[in-house]
Design an enzyme around this catalytic site. Structure first.
Site, PDB file in Angstrom:
ATOM      1  N   GLN A 179      -0.694  -9.905   3.102  1.00 36.85           N
ATOM      2  CA  GLN A 179      -0.603  -9.483   1.739  1.00 36.85           C
ATOM      3  C   GLN A 179       0.858  -9.571   0.835  1.00 36.85           C
ATOM      4  O   GLN A 179       0.826  -9.404  -0.110  1.00 36.85           O
ATOM      5  CB  GLN A 179      -0.947  -7.888   1.688  1.00 36.85           C
ATOM      6  CG  GLN A 179      -1.924  -7.357   2.303  1.00 36.85           C
ATOM      7  CD  GLN A 179      -2.256  -5.862   2.333  1.00 36.85           C
ATOM      8  OE1 GLN A 179      -1.697  -5.346   3.206  1.00 36.85           O
ATOM      9  NE2 GLN A 179      -2.934  -5.239   1.206  1.00 36.85           N
TER      10      GLN A 179
ATOM     11  N   HIS B  88      -2.060 -12.650  -1.475  1.00 33.10           N
ATOM     12  CA  HIS B  88      -1.936 -12.305  -2.900  1.00 33.10           C
ATOM     13  C   HIS B  88      -0.943 -13.429  -3.440  1.00 33.10           C
ATOM     14  O   HIS B  88      -0.533 -12.904  -4.686  1.00 33.10           O
ATOM     15  CB  HIS B  88      -1.335 -10.787  -2.974  1.00 33.10           C
ATOM     16  CG  HIS B  88      -2.156  -9.820  -2.537  1.00 33.10           C
ATOM     17  ND1 HIS B  88      -1.762  -8.634  -1.943  1.00 33.10           N
ATOM     18  CD2 HIS B  88      -3.698  -9.891  -2.756  1.00 33.10           C
ATOM     19  CE1 HIS B  88      -3.148  -7.864  -1.390  1.00 33.10           C
ATOM     20  NE2 HIS B  88      -4.118  -8.639  -2.069  1.00 33.10           N
TER      21      HIS B  88
ATOM     22  N   ALA C  12       2.889  -4.917   3.755  1.00 31.14           N
ATOM     23  CA  ALA C  12       4.491  -4.580   3.290  1.00 31.14           C
ATOM     24  C   ALA C  12       5.397  -4.116   4.428  1.00 31.14           C
ATOM     25  O   ALA C  12       6.634  -4.486   4.356  1.00 31.14           O
ATOM     26  CB  ALA C  12       4.526  -3.819   2.195  1.00 31.14           C
TER      27      ALA C  12
ATOM     28  N   ASN D 194       1.015   0.504  13.353  1.00 30.20           N
ATOM     29  CA  ASN D 194       1.508   1.015  11.937  1.00 30.20           C
ATOM     30  C   ASN D 194       2.069   2.394  12.280  1.00 30.20           C
ATOM     31  O   ASN D 194       1.570   3.137  13.215  1.00 30.20           O
ATOM     32  CB  ASN D 194       0.311   1.077  11.068  1.00 30.20           C
ATOM     33  CG  ASN D 194       0.649   1.137   9.613  1.00 30.20           C
ATOM     34  OD1 ASN D 194       1.568   0.332   9.257  1.00 30.20           O
ATOM     35  ND2 ASN D 194      -0.011   2.191   8.943  1.00 30.20           N
TER      36      ASN D 194
ATOM     37  N   ARG E 216       4.611   1.821  -2.409  1.00 24.77           N
ATOM     38  CA  ARG E 216       4.255   3.302  -2.668  1.00 24.77           C
ATOM     39  C   ARG E 216       5.077   4.331  -1.893  1.00 24.77           C
ATOM     40  O   ARG E 216       4.809   5.619  -2.179  1.00 24.77           O
ATOM     41  CB  ARG E 216       2.793   3.431  -2.830  1.00 24.77           C
ATOM     42  CG  ARG E 216       1.922   2.493  -3.754  1.00 24.77           C
ATOM     43  CD  ARG E 216       0.514   2.855  -3.707  1.00 24.77           C
ATOM     44  NE  ARG E 216      -0.225   2.192  -4.822  1.00 24.77           N
ATOM     45  CZ  ARG E 216      -0.722   1.102  -4.938  1.00 24.77           C
ATOM     46  NH1 ARG E 216      -0.240   0.298  -4.077  1.00 24.77           N
ATOM     47  NH2 ARG E 216      -1.150   0.796  -6.224  1.00 24.77           N
TER      48      ARG E 216
ATOM     49  N   THR F 252       0.602  -2.219   7.737  1.00 24.08           N
ATOM     50  CA  THR F 252      -0.241  -1.974   6.335  1.00 24.08           C
ATOM     51  C   THR F 252      -1.060  -0.695   6.585  1.00 24.08           C
ATOM     52  O   THR F 252      -1.671  -0.573   7.499  1.00 24.08           O
ATOM     53  CB  THR F 252      -1.251  -3.318   6.048  1.00 24.08           C
ATOM     54  OG1 THR F 252      -2.035  -2.819   4.817  1.00 24.08           O
ATOM     55  CG2 THR F 252      -1.878  -3.702   7.270  1.00 24.08           C
TER      56      THR F 252
ATOM     57  N   ILE G 249       4.300 -11.309  -0.481  1.00 21.17           N
ATOM     58  CA  ILE G 249       4.449 -12.389  -1.469  1.00 21.17           C
ATOM     59  C   ILE G 249       5.767 -12.788  -1.321  1.00 21.17           C
ATOM     60  O   ILE G 249       6.293 -13.815  -2.097  1.00 21.17           O
ATOM     61  CB  ILE G 249       4.048 -12.052  -2.893  1.00 21.17           C
ATOM     62  CG1 ILE G 249       4.738 -10.781  -3.370  1.00 21.17           C
ATOM     63  CG2 ILE G 249       2.706 -11.679  -2.968  1.00 21.17           C
ATOM     64  CD1 ILE G 249       4.739 -10.269  -4.717  1.00 21.17           C
TER      65      ILE G 249
END
Length: 231
Positions: A98, A116, A20, A207, A32, A183, A100
């Site tokens: 990951q 995903h 993300a 990251n 999150r 991620t 979408i």
């Protein structure tokens, strides 16, 4: 081991594992963090579950429609640089993401494994017909048969498609270089993909949050936008 830039030049088979954080600079929130999709939402994991879609489709649809879609989002420099690396002659590059949101494909990456699924592939649960996302955003009811339309994303309680897992594993097992980007690398089975890497493969992680991986790798704890601009 050298730098990331040197490894990208010297490697023939490269896999990018993206999450993300890659799409946040494009204006798409992660899940999150304090500004993420789940913040302030009551029971968001239920709202994105197969049970909610089955039992309360109106509630599922409202949450997905109002919170998940960013059709005007554009690829950023991370997506663009990954696509550019793939275009280089002699490089076999796979993106396993990951995300979408379809931004890797929009940037020009051809070999993308959407681990995903994608919000921009929708189908009618009743008749199986494909429906454009633009149509789904108008209504989740299929005008042809009255069935419920759903985006082809993997919901909580659902299994990943076998062909998706196989494509990801095939790329990982052949990779000379694996680059983990944006991620926390904690969601299974995505975070287990590196278990299948070659012993001699080189792994970098880019990251802002420090990752703690149970094998040798190079951690670049920085903003991925800054790192990819320099590549």
């Amino acid at each position: 081991m050298g730098t990331l830039a040197e490894s990208l030049v010297s490697s023939e088979r490269i896999v990018f594992l993206t999450g993300a954080g890659v799409s946040v600079p494009s204006g798409i929130p992660d899940y999150r963090s304090k500004n993420g999709l789940y913040m302030g939402k009551e029971n968001p994991e239920y709202l994105l579950s197969a049970t909610c879609l089955q039992n309360e489709p109106d509630k599922f649809y409202a949450f997905v429609r109002d919170n998940m879609y960013y059709p005007n989002a554009e690829p950023n420099v991370i997506h663009e640089k990954i696509a550019e690396i793939e275009r280089r002659a002699g490089k076999e590059v796979t993106v396993v993401t990951q995300n979408i949101d379809g931004l890797h494909a929009k940037a020009g990456s051809k070999n993308v494994v959407e681990f995903h699924g994608s919000l921009y592939r929708c189908t009618c649960k009743k008749c199986g017909m494909m429906v454009y996302a633009e149509r789904y955003l108008e209504s989740d009811k299929h005008e042809n048969c009255g069935g419920t339309i759903r985006p082809e994303v993997v919901l909580y309680e659902e299994n990943l498609p076998e062909d998706v897992i196989n494509r990801a594993l095939e790329a990982i097992t052949k990779a000379d270089l694996i680059v983990i980007v944006g991620t926390s690398f904690k969601v299974s089975p995505f975070c287990n993909l590196t278990d299948y890497r070659k012993a001699e493969s080189v792994v970098f992680a880019v990251n802002q949050e420090l990752l703690r991986l149970p094998f040798q790798y190079t951690m670049i704890q920085d903003n991925a936008i800054s790192i990819f601009k320099e590549l």
